[in-house]
Design a protein around this motif. Structure first.
Motif, PDB file in Angstrom:
ATOM      1  N   TRP A  81       0.707  -1.152  -0.267  1.00  0.00           N
ATOM      2  CA  TRP A  81      -0.088  -0.186   0.042  1.00  0.00           C
ATOM      3  C   TRP A  81       0.693   1.023   0.034  1.00  0.00           C
ATOM      4  CZ3 TRP A  81      -5.032   0.002  -0.225  1.00  0.00           C
ATOM      5  CH2 TRP A  81      -5.952  -1.394   0.200  1.00  0.00           C
ATOM      6  N   ILE A  82       0.200   2.310  -0.629  1.00  0.00           N
ATOM      7  CA  ILE A  82       1.398   3.631  -0.621  1.00  0.00           C
ATOM      8  C   ILE A  82       1.102   4.946  -0.306  1.00  0.00           C
ATOM      9  CG2 ILE A  82       2.482   5.224  -2.447  1.00  0.00           C
ATOM     10  CD1 ILE A  82       2.982   2.646  -4.562  1.00  0.00           C
ATOM     11  N   PRO A  83       0.811   5.378   0.427  1.00  0.00           N
ATOM     12  CA  PRO A  83       0.347   6.150   1.175  1.00  0.00           C
ATOM     13  C   PRO A  83       0.225   7.872   0.473  1.00  0.00           C
ATOM     14  CG  PRO A  83       2.142   6.644   2.727  1.00  0.00           C
ATOM     15  CD  PRO A  83       2.149   5.125   1.638  1.00  0.00           C
ATOM     16  N   TYR A  84      -0.677   8.397   0.880  1.00  0.00           N
ATOM     17  CA  TYR A  84       0.281  10.241  -0.056  1.00  0.00           C
ATOM     18  C   TYR A  84      -1.014  11.066   0.815  1.00  0.00           C
ATOM     19  CZ  TYR A  84      -3.974  11.039  -3.607  1.00  0.00           C
ATOM     20  OH  TYR A  84      -4.752  11.403  -4.491  1.00  0.00           O
ATOM     21  N   ASP A  85      -0.455  12.050   1.034  1.00  0.00           N
ATOM     22  CA  ASP A  85      -0.977  13.341   1.920  1.00  0.00           C
ATOM     23  C   ASP A  85      -1.915  13.949   0.739  1.00  0.00           C
ATOM     24  OD1 ASP A  85      -0.484  11.539   4.024  1.00  0.00           O
ATOM     25  OD2 ASP A  85       0.651  13.353   4.379  1.00  0.00           O
ATOM     26  N   PHE A  86      -2.342  14.656   1.308  1.00  0.00           N
ATOM     27  CA  PHE A  86      -3.655  15.634   0.510  1.00  0.00           C
ATOM     28  C   PHE A  86      -3.282  17.652   0.526  1.00  0.00           C
ATOM     29  CE2 PHE A  86      -7.702  13.240   1.403  1.00  0.00           C
ATOM     30  CZ  PHE A  86      -7.332  12.868  -0.026  1.00  0.00           C
ATOM     31  N   PRO A  87      -2.420  17.820  -0.522  1.00  0.00           N
ATOM     32  CA  PRO A  87      -1.744  19.267   0.241  1.00  0.00           C
ATOM     33  C   PRO A  87      -3.244  20.280   1.009  1.00  0.00           C
ATOM     34  CG  PRO A  87      -1.953  18.534  -2.632  1.00  0.00           C
ATOM     35  CD  PRO A  87      -2.902  17.836  -1.760  1.00  0.00           C
ATOM     36  N   SER A  88      -2.424  20.730   1.766  1.00  0.00           N
ATOM     37  CA  SER A  88      -3.512  21.727   2.164  1.00  0.00           C
ATOM     38  C   SER A  88      -4.163  23.081   1.685  1.00  0.00           C
ATOM     39  CB  SER A  88      -2.878  22.155   3.082  1.00  0.00           C
ATOM     40  OG  SER A  88      -1.572  23.669   2.854  1.00  0.00           O
ATOM     41  N   SER A  89      -3.592  23.136   0.099  1.00  0.00           N
ATOM     42  CA  SER A  89      -4.312  23.974  -0.774  1.00  0.00           C
ATOM     43  C   SER A  89      -5.528  23.359  -2.028  1.00  0.00           C
ATOM     44  CB  SER A  89      -2.587  24.398  -2.273  1.00  0.00           C
ATOM     45  OG  SER A  89      -2.011  23.604  -2.320  1.00  0.00           O
ATOM     46  N   GLU A 137       6.255   7.868 -18.699  1.00  0.00           N
ATOM     47  CA  GLU A 137       6.091   9.651 -19.151  1.00  0.00           C
ATOM     48  C   GLU A 137       5.144   9.679 -18.034  1.00  0.00           C
ATOM     49  OE1 GLU A 137       5.220  10.695 -23.042  1.00  0.00           O
ATOM     50  OE2 GLU A 137       5.716   9.072 -23.976  1.00  0.00           O
ATOM     51  N   THR A 138       4.420   9.237 -17.498  1.00  0.00           N
ATOM     52  CA  THR A 138       3.082   9.800 -16.026  1.00  0.00           C
ATOM     53  C   THR A 138       3.362  10.245 -15.394  1.00  0.00           C
ATOM     54  OG1 THR A 138       3.456   7.021 -15.525  1.00  0.00           O
ATOM     55  CG2 THR A 138       1.904   7.824 -17.539  1.00  0.00           C
ATOM     56  N   ILE A 139       5.247   9.760 -15.303  1.00  0.00           N
ATOM     57  CA  ILE A 139       5.520  10.484 -13.497  1.00  0.00           C
ATOM     58  C   ILE A 139       5.957  11.922 -13.844  1.00  0.00           C
ATOM     59  CG2 ILE A 139       8.132  10.161 -12.415  1.00  0.00           C
ATOM     60  CD1 ILE A 139       8.253   7.976 -12.803  1.00  0.00           C
ATOM     61  N   LYS A 146       1.305  13.759  -6.375  1.00  0.00           N
ATOM     62  CA  LYS A 146       1.005  12.465  -6.919  1.00  0.00           C
ATOM     63  C   LYS A 146       2.362  11.603  -7.553  1.00  0.00           C
ATOM     64  CE  LYS A 146      -3.416  12.305  -7.237  1.00  0.00           C
ATOM     65  NZ  LYS A 146      -5.098  12.403  -7.750  1.00  0.00           N
ATOM     66  N   ARG A 147       3.361  12.240  -7.761  1.00  0.00           N
ATOM     67  CA  ARG A 147       4.565  11.655  -8.097  1.00  0.00           C
ATOM     68  C   ARG A 147       4.887  11.160  -7.595  1.00  0.00           C
ATOM     69  NH1 ARG A 147       6.808  16.871 -11.021  1.00  0.00           N
ATOM     70  NH2 ARG A 147       5.426  16.324 -12.317  1.00  0.00           N
ATOM     71  N   PRO A 148       6.007  11.136  -6.194  1.00  0.00           N
ATOM     72  CA  PRO A 148       6.182  10.286  -5.694  1.00  0.00           C
ATOM     73  C   PRO A 148       5.761   8.466  -5.460  1.00  0.00           C
ATOM     74  CG  PRO A 148       5.341  12.113  -4.368  1.00  0.00           C
ATOM     75  CD  PRO A 148       5.373  12.327  -5.388  1.00  0.00           C
ATOM     76  N   VAL A 149       4.385   8.569  -5.640  1.00  0.00           N
ATOM     77  CA  VAL A 149       3.894   7.474  -5.885  1.00  0.00           C
ATOM     78  C   VAL A 149       3.971   6.979  -6.815  1.00  0.00           C
ATOM     79  CG1 VAL A 149       1.101   6.646  -5.674  1.00  0.00           C
ATOM     80  CG2 VAL A 149       1.656   8.266  -3.714  1.00  0.00           C
ATOM     81  N   LYS A 152       7.000   5.004  -7.173  1.00  0.00           N
ATOM     82  CA  LYS A 152       6.950   3.660  -6.903  1.00  0.00           C
ATOM     83  C   LYS A 152       6.769   2.191  -7.791  1.00  0.00           C
ATOM     84  CE  LYS A 152       6.919   5.432  -1.946  1.00  0.00           C
ATOM     85  NZ  LYS A 152       7.452   5.383  -1.202  1.00  0.00           N
ATOM     86  N   PHE A 153       6.179   2.756  -7.766  1.00  0.00           N
ATOM     87  CA  PHE A 153       5.254   1.899  -8.867  1.00  0.00           C
ATOM     88  C   PHE A 153       5.645   1.207 -10.517  1.00  0.00           C
ATOM     89  CE2 PHE A 153       1.487   4.338  -8.931  1.00  0.00           C
ATOM     90  CZ  PHE A 153       0.968   4.443 -11.086  1.00  0.00           C
ATOM     91  N   VAL A 154       5.047   2.713 -10.594  1.00  0.00           N
ATOM     92  CA  VAL A 154       5.909   2.587 -12.508  1.00  0.00           C
ATOM     93  C   VAL A 154       6.966   1.476 -12.732  1.00  0.00           C
ATOM     94  CG1 VAL A 154       6.472   3.982 -14.589  1.00  0.00           C
ATOM     95  CG2 VAL A 154       4.889   4.776 -13.178  1.00  0.00           C
ATOM     96  N   PRO A 155       8.303   1.567 -12.692  1.00  0.00           N
ATOM     97  CA  PRO A 155       9.298   0.935 -12.298  1.00  0.00           C
ATOM     98  C   PRO A 155       9.246  -0.733 -12.589  1.00  0.00           C
ATOM     99  CG  PRO A 155      10.346   2.229 -10.915  1.00  0.00           C
ATOM    100  CD  PRO A 155       8.823   2.148 -10.359  1.00  0.00           C
ATOM    101  N   LEU A 156       7.722  -1.165 -11.368  1.00  0.00           N
ATOM    102  CA  LEU A 156       8.038  -2.819 -11.550  1.00  0.00           C
ATOM    103  C   LEU A 156       6.709  -2.819 -12.490  1.00  0.00           C
ATOM    104  CD1 LEU A 156       7.629  -5.419  -9.601  1.00  0.00           C
ATOM    105  CD2 LEU A 156       5.614  -4.290  -8.606  1.00  0.00           C
ATOM    106  N   PHE A 157       5.946  -1.959 -13.128  1.00  0.00           N
ATOM    107  CA  PHE A 157       4.191  -2.339 -13.912  1.00  0.00           C
ATOM    108  C   PHE A 157       5.478  -2.100 -15.378  1.00  0.00           C
ATOM    109  CE2 PHE A 157       0.370  -1.097 -11.114  1.00  0.00           C
ATOM    110  CZ  PHE A 157       1.272  -1.925 -10.473  1.00  0.00           C
TER     111      PHE A 157
END
Length: 172
Positions: A81-89, A137-139, A146-149, A152-157
């Motif tokens: 599972w990969i977490p990401y936080d919502f930006p306050s903006s 290219e999606t990164i 969302k880029r750090p998420v 993580k998965f793009v190279p494996l996929f």
């Protein structure tokens, strides 16, 4: 309210369980959508996991709701599972304001249909438009928080896509 108090409130919120779907075709191209809320940013379909719902069932449901795809073939998934936080903006709707961010499970599907077979409006429309893109290219195409998420998965996929095509797709 002091900034420290705001940060404490943000970190006391839970993550929303969410599933992301990467769909690729026989040419190894993936489907991405331009979100209505983020014109110019491209991302994979994703959606919340309902209470008591299995994440794979949620992935199939969301794939149908967002793209109208019913017959995609499960290939693999990112093992964590990969977490990401919502930006306050981020202007969150009231449903999402109770969450700190999202905890995502990413699933890879094969589907060789055309973009013209997708239906973006039969449920609640989330994408302005969709297109094919190379997975790496999606990164750079996704909204920055969302880029750090994706990193993580793009190279494996990417590797899984190449392997699937080599083993399962007949070339003419």
């Amino acid at each position: 309210m002091k900034e420290k108090d705001i940060l404490t409130i943000m970190t006391d919120k839970p993550y929303r369980k969410n599933v992301g779907m990467v769909v690729f075709n026989s040419k190894g191209m993936v489907i991405v959508g331009e979100r209505i809320q983020f014109p110019g940013s491209w991302q994979f379909p994703q959606g919340g996991i309902d209470e008591e719902e299995d994440y794979l069932e949620a992935a199939k449901r969301e794939l149908y709701e967002e793209l109208g795809i019913k017959k995609a073939i499960y290939v693999t998934e990112y093992p964590d599972w990969i977490p990401y936080d919502f930006p306050s903006s981020l202007g969150l709707n009231s449903h999402l304001q109770k969450f700190r961010g999202q905890l995502q499970r990413w699933i890879l599907f094969y589907w060789d249909g055309g973009l013209d077979e997708c239906d973006l409006v039969h449920h609640e429309q989330e994408f302005l438009t969709i297109r094919h893109m190379e997975i790496e290219e999606t990164i750079q195409a996704v909204i920055d928080f969302k880029r750090p998420v994706y990193e993580k998965f793009v190279p494996l996929f990417k590797s899984a896509i190449q392997n699937y095509i080599a083993e399962n797709v007949k070339t003419t």
